[in-house]
Design an enzyme around this catalytic site. Structure first.
Site, PDB file in Angstrom:
ATOM      1  N   ASP A 255      -7.614  -5.643   0.935  1.00 63.36           N
ATOM      2  CA  ASP A 255      -8.167  -6.614  -0.008  1.00 63.36           C
ATOM      3  C   ASP A 255      -7.693  -8.040   0.253  1.00 63.36           C
ATOM      4  O   ASP A 255      -8.218  -8.982  -0.320  1.00 63.36           O
ATOM      5  CB  ASP A 255      -7.800  -6.208  -1.444  1.00 63.36           C
ATOM      6  CG  ASP A 255      -8.480  -4.918  -1.836  1.00 63.36           C
ATOM      7  OD1 ASP A 255      -9.678  -4.779  -1.542  1.00 63.36           O
ATOM      8  OD2 ASP A 255      -7.819  -4.033  -2.411  1.00 63.36           O
TER       9      ASP A 255
ATOM     10  N   HIS B  20       0.844  -1.191   0.000  1.00 61.55           N
ATOM     11  CA  HIS B  20       0.000   0.000   0.000  1.00 61.55           C
ATOM     12  C   HIS B  20       0.876   1.236   0.000  1.00 61.55           C
ATOM     13  O   HIS B  20       1.893   1.254   0.700  1.00 61.55           O
ATOM     14  CB  HIS B  20      -0.926   0.006   1.227  1.00 61.55           C
ATOM     15  CG  HIS B  20      -2.106   0.895   1.048  1.00 61.55           C
ATOM     16  ND1 HIS B  20      -2.016   2.254   1.165  1.00 61.55           N
ATOM     17  CD2 HIS B  20      -3.390   0.611   0.705  1.00 61.55           C
ATOM     18  CE1 HIS B  20      -3.199   2.776   0.922  1.00 61.55           C
ATOM     19  NE2 HIS B  20      -4.055   1.800   0.627  1.00 61.55           N
TER      20      HIS B  20
END
Ligand code: COA
Length: 385
Positions: free
Chosen positions: A322, A267
């Site tokens: 996710d 991320h």
């Protein structure tokens, strides 16, 4: 004015916002100052959405009123259902969702406001459109599950909460209380995440004073990509491909040697495990224990996380939201291509909060570029090229 080019605008502030904040070193995400771990445990999607839209936790009467408004806006015009019925079932539900949300604007466009452009002062308009869109998006996603299989969709009910109604419309059964609790927490966890790609798309579109339906359609298209919300579906595909925990190490070595990404890992903002992944992982265990079986796919995911910690941890690459959401939805019996639409059903609250914030102090987004093309030259007639 700086002329430094930073690919992906990494680290470039593109707005000022008081909606949410990330501490990427500590792994903390807060909405309006409230840690999402606490919100996921104690709040509901309805309350969190209002917190994001209005800026503070609502009182009981205010929340009840908002809930009543949401319940009252669940029905979908038959003309929009007809549009959905005419879409090919082979397409991705994110494409259907973008089409259906954009088409809502044909019915609820609010011409009188739009003719002068929307401003932050159009509070009532902004609120009523936000309610319409949040409420109807869950109807659209749930109805599609039936429409695409050739059945009539299940009508929404106004005696159920947002999460209950969504699951009821999806499954056609009275929702299981644990499933509702988990789905509600998932909706809370996905509702907002600072200025990510889809939120930025919403803000850029909103800055032109386009209608909220087009703003949200722009955000849906942006969320769909595998580098953003589309990753959750790919995580499950990837874990199925790995097959068993024993295969993880070899699979990872091969994958990294080919310089391919591990879905659900990494991320831009976090250098540690995404706090949402930690909550989702716990809920996965809770769900597994209630079913009396921990899915083999979850065990493969745990093993892959462990292997990635050694291989990618030094680069600050850890599980993101996710990684566990798709596995959890799969275990709850949801179709893989609906994982990203469910993300959108939740994130729409954050998109609308940013749309409202953008309008309150709007200036159209119009960045510059560093031109790398040809110098000015003359047009060449076709027979001389
Ligand atoms: N798998 C393998 N390596 C990864 C990785 C992943 N999922 N994510 C990042 N890396 C590596 C990059 O290869 C790069 O290594 P290098 O410095 O040796 O070249 C380093 O970590 C930095 O990554 P970078 O691509 O610059 O990060 P970014 O901020 O531009 O991209 C993502 C962020 C989310 C797009 C990226 O981590 C990714 O593609 N993840 C997988 C898709 C995903 O799960 N998306 C959902 C996000 S919520």
């Amino acid at each position: 004015m700086t002329s430094e080019y930073l690919p992906g605008l990494a680290g470039v502030p593109a707005t000022k916002s008081n909606i949410s904040s990330i501490d990427g070193e500590q792994g903390i995400l807060a909405y309006r100052g409230y840690d999402i771990r606490e919100l996921a445990e104690k709040s509901t999607f309805e309350e969190t959405a209002l917190l994001l839209l209005d800026g503070c936790l609502p009182g009981a009467a205010e929340l009840a009123d908002f809930d009543r408004q949401l319940r009252g806006e669940r029905r979908l015009k038959y003309k929009i259902r007809t549009i959905m019925k005419n879409l090919p079932t082979s397409g991705h539900p994110m494409e259907m969702l973008q089409t259906a949300v954009a088409s809502l604007g044909m019915f609820y466009g609010g011409e009188e406001v739009l003719s002068d452009g929307i401003t932050g002062n159009d509070v009532e308009y902004i609120h009523s459109m936000s309610v319409k869109i949040i409420s109807r998006m869950s109807t659209i996603v749930a109805m599609w599950e039936h429409i695409r299989h050739g059945y009539d969709p299940i009508e929404p009910r106004d005696d159920l909460t947002h999460a209950e109604n969504f699951l009821y419309m999806l499954d056609g059964q009275e929702p299981d209380p644990l499933k509702v609790k988990i789905m509600d927490a998932c909706l809370v966890l996905h509702a907002e995440h600072t200025i990510n790609a889809s939120t930025f798309a919403a803000m850029v579109c909103g800055s032109t004073l386009a209608s909220p339906f087009l703003v949200i359609a722009a955000a849906i298209g942006t969320l769909a990509g595998p580098l953003h919300g589309g990753a959750n579906q790919r995580v499950v595909q990837m874990l199925k491909e790995i097959g068993r925990p024993e295969n993880v190490r070899q699979w990872l070595d091969d994958r990294l040697a080919k310089k391919e990404v591990i879905w659900g890992m990494g991320h831009r903002e976090y250098k540690t495990k995404d706090p949402r992944a930690t909550v989702l992982q716990k809920m996965m265990v809770e769900w597994g224990e209630a079913q009396g079986i921990l899915s083999p796919i979850f065990e493969t995911a745990l093993e892959l996380e462990k292997a990635c910690e050694t291989a990618l941890g030094p680069k600050g690459v850890y599980p993101n939201v996710d990684y566990y959401s798709g596995i959890l939805y799969r275990e709850m019996g949801i179709a893989p291509d609906q994982y990203t639409p469910i993300f959108a059903v939740s994130r729409v609250a954050g998109w609308l909060a940013h749309w409202r914030e953008q309008l309150s102090d709007n200036r159209i987004f119009r960045p510059t570029q560093i031109y790398t093309g040809k110098k000015l030259r003359h047009y060449v007639e076709i027979d001389k090229r």
